[in-house]
Motif scaffolding. Structure first.
Motif, PDB file in Angstrom:
ATOM      1  N   TRP A 161       6.266   2.123   2.850  1.00 42.79           N
ATOM      2  CA  TRP A 161       7.400   2.901   3.349  1.00 42.79           C
ATOM      3  C   TRP A 161       7.582   2.738   4.862  1.00 42.79           C
ATOM      4  CZ3 TRP A 161       7.211   7.562   6.397  1.00 42.79           C
ATOM      5  CH2 TRP A 161       5.913   7.955   6.757  1.00 42.79           C
ATOM      6  N   ARG A 162       6.545   2.271   5.550  1.00 37.44           N
ATOM      7  CA  ARG A 162       6.678   1.959   6.980  1.00 37.44           C
ATOM      8  C   ARG A 162       6.650   0.436   7.119  1.00 37.44           C
ATOM      9  NH1 ARG A 162       2.379   4.888  10.457  1.00 37.44           N
ATOM     10  NH2 ARG A 162       0.985   4.630   8.675  1.00 37.44           N
ATOM     11  N   ARG A 163       7.715  -0.215   6.716  1.00 30.55           N
ATOM     12  CA  ARG A 163       7.682  -1.661   6.542  1.00 30.55           C
ATOM     13  C   ARG A 163       7.890  -2.437   7.839  1.00 30.55           C
ATOM     14  NH1 ARG A 163      12.851  -3.992   5.251  1.00 30.55           N
ATOM     15  NH2 ARG A 163      11.717  -5.501   3.975  1.00 30.55           N
ATOM     16  N   SER A 164       7.986  -1.779   8.956  1.00 33.10           N
ATOM     17  CA  SER A 164       8.069  -2.448  10.252  1.00 33.10           C
ATOM     18  C   SER A 164       6.894  -2.027  11.114  1.00 33.10           C
ATOM     19  CB  SER A 164       9.374  -2.077  10.963  1.00 33.10           C
ATOM     20  OG  SER A 164       9.335  -2.445  12.335  1.00 33.10           O
ATOM     21  N   PHE A 165       6.430  -2.926  11.976  1.00 33.42           N
ATOM     22  CA  PHE A 165       5.388  -2.561  12.931  1.00 33.42           C
ATOM     23  C   PHE A 165       5.844  -1.411  13.821  1.00 33.42           C
ATOM     24  CE2 PHE A 165       3.546  -3.165  17.230  1.00 33.42           C
ATOM     25  CZ  PHE A 165       2.241  -2.814  16.929  1.00 33.42           C
ATOM     26  N   TYR A 166       7.162  -1.296  14.055  1.00 36.29           N
ATOM     27  CA  TYR A 166       7.658  -0.236  14.924  1.00 36.29           C
ATOM     28  C   TYR A 166       7.685   1.125  14.238  1.00 36.29           C
ATOM     29  CZ  TYR A 166       8.223  -4.009  18.058  1.00 36.29           C
ATOM     30  OH  TYR A 166       7.929  -5.085  18.860  1.00 36.29           O
ATOM     31  N   TYR A 167       7.238   1.161  12.998  1.00 38.70           N
ATOM     32  CA  TYR A 167       6.976   2.426  12.320  1.00 38.70           C
ATOM     33  C   TYR A 167       5.477   2.629  12.114  1.00 38.70           C
ATOM     34  CZ  TYR A 167      12.003   2.627  11.430  1.00 38.70           C
ATOM     35  OH  TYR A 167      13.365   2.673  11.573  1.00 38.70           O
ATOM     36  N   ARG A 168       4.653   1.860  12.823  1.00 34.46           N
ATOM     37  CA  ARG A 168       3.203   2.005  12.755  1.00 34.46           C
ATOM     38  C   ARG A 168       2.678   2.631  14.047  1.00 34.46           C
ATOM     39  NH1 ARG A 168       0.838   0.151   7.963  1.00 34.46           N
ATOM     40  NH2 ARG A 168       2.527  -0.714   6.685  1.00 34.46           N
ATOM     41  N   GLY A 169       1.373   2.925  14.045  1.00 28.44           N
ATOM     42  CA  GLY A 169       0.837   3.710  15.145  1.00 28.44           C
ATOM     43  C   GLY A 169       1.323   5.144  15.005  1.00 28.44           C
TER      44      GLY A 169
END
Length: 424
Positions: A161-169
């Motif tokens: 559901w957080r398929r971009s690195f910019y939705y990680r961390g």
């Protein structure tokens, strides 16, 4: 009724504009402090820098003789300073995961082509992420960074559901959660998408005022809660700064930022908000380090970059003046981290400024940001220079008018104030 803008100037709402009252969030106590420490000490916090380097370039006027010390965060701006002409950049962060992120970026610049590099850090995902990591990047990393990315490179795989690195961390987790809220519970996702594609500022403003202003009040309230702020690296001390100095508190600060970014400034080049709304940059809306025409030059400039994992104070004290050449550090970029120390550890704040004074080139420039409108925690700081003890504010030659003018142009608008000062 008047309120204060994030630049500290009085702003009167237009006639007929009604602003619903907002509760002032509590600054938080020991429990929220422990929560912040647990999140910050165990996780990658920042996946992108949220300090506009266009302001920094104008404030610093970088040249080949400059040695810049910057707090790493996600490393975007350290790379930007190289492209802006700095002769040397030292990026320092106490969080080893932030160092690991900048190490991964520099390894990718050295060993990937631009299309592959942009796939990872522009699009934020690639089905070949693990392959690129194993074949071209892993061997370039220090052992601590290698251990981190061995377990976290899947953040770029584009799955879940957080398929971009910019939705990680932790900051990305909050961003994705708020984006999902706007889509599923408020039903305004299509309007956010339309805002990003608005062909003119007038059309952008129309979409914001008609469709988004009200729902984003709710988003501001949610983002102002202690847990949410901890996810983006805002500790209780910084919340206290906002609560005491910004009329309306944190939620008002956030929504005043929305008013500026979406209602008054063109979104077409605002890569900060685009990445968190859409999960990716575009080739024409991205940081300078990601642009194709800068890629070859950035690769050539990387030897000028040094990475450190430590406190600012420890890093500076390890720089022997003789080894640093004539003059020491000429530009200091302290982000907002003094807010963290200001109300909690005055001794550490004084130690850091003593280290800055001891290693600074004569006339060195310091820039920093604050969640509040003032930085009163600097008032009691004392430092020694040339055998005498001085109050720090007496040593600083501040440039408030330049700082205010630049702050008005800030594409991020999440800080209460921007500061520029020169040392003797």
């Amino acid at each position: 009724m008047a309120s204060y803008s994030s630049a500290g100037a009085v702003v009167t709402p237009a006639a007929g504009t009604r602003r619903p009252p907002l509760p002032v969030p509590r600054a938080g106590g020991a429990l929220t402090g422990r929560m912040f420490t647990a999140l910050h000490d165990r996780n990658l916090v920042y996946n992108a820098c949220w300090e506009d380097p266009a302001l920094d370039r104008a404030a610093l006027d970088l040249g080949p003789d400059d040695h810049v010390l910057v707090i790493t965060s996600a490393g975007c701006n350290a790379l930007d300073y190289l492209l802006a002409g700095a002769g040397r950049v030292t990026a320092v962060d106490v969080n080893p995961r932030q160092t690991a992120l900048l190490e991964l970026k520099t390894a990718a610049v050295r060993n990937l082509n631009h299309a592959e590099f942009f796939e990872l850090f522009g699009t934020g995902r690639s089905p070949r992420a693990r392959e690129m990591y194993g074949d071209a990047l892993r061997a370039e990393l220090s052992p601590p960074s290698r251990r981190f990315w061995d377990g976290y490179i899947e953040a770029f795989a584009g799955r879940g559901w957080r398929r971009s690195f910019y939705y990680r961390g932790t900051s990305g987790l909050l961003a994705k959660s708020l984006v999902l809220f706007t889509h599923r519970f408020q039903g305004v996702g299509r309007h956010l998408d339309a805002l990003l594609e608005a062909p003119t500022l007038d059309r952008q403003r129309e979409i914001y005022e008609a469709r988004l202003r009200g729902p984003l009040w709710t988003v501001a309230r949610l983002a102002a809660q202690p847990l949410a702020l901890s996810f983006v690296g805002v500790p209780p001390q910084q919340r206290r700064e906002i609560t005491e100095e910004y009329p309306g508190g944190t939620a008002r600060l956030i929504h005043d930022g929305f008013e500026a970014v979406f209602g008054r400034m063109p979104i077409v080049d605002n890569y900060f908000w685009r990445a968190y709304i859409s999960g990716s940059y575009t080739p024409t809306c991205c940081p300078e380090y990601l642009r194709a025409h800068n890629f070859g030059r950035l690769r050539e400039l990387l030897p000028r970059l040094e990475l450190r994992t430590s406190t600012v104070t420890s890093c500076l004290r390890s720089m022997a003046p003789a080894a640093d050449g004539p003059g020491g550090v000429s530009k200091f970029v302290l982000l907002d981290h003094m807010d963290w120390m200001g109300w909690r550890d005055q001794a550490a704040l004084a130690d850091e400024w003593q280290a800055i004074v001891d290693t600074a080139r004569p006339g060195a420039r310091v820039i920093y940001r604050s969640a509040g409108l003032h930085t009163r925690y600097l008032d009691p700081v004392r430092v020694r220079r040339e055998g005498r003890t001085h109050h720090l504010p007496d040593l600083l030659d501040r440039h408030p008018q330049l700082a205010a003018r630049l702050h008005e142009r800030d594409r991020v608008h999440t800080y209460g104030s921007f500061h520029i000062a020169d040392l003797p």
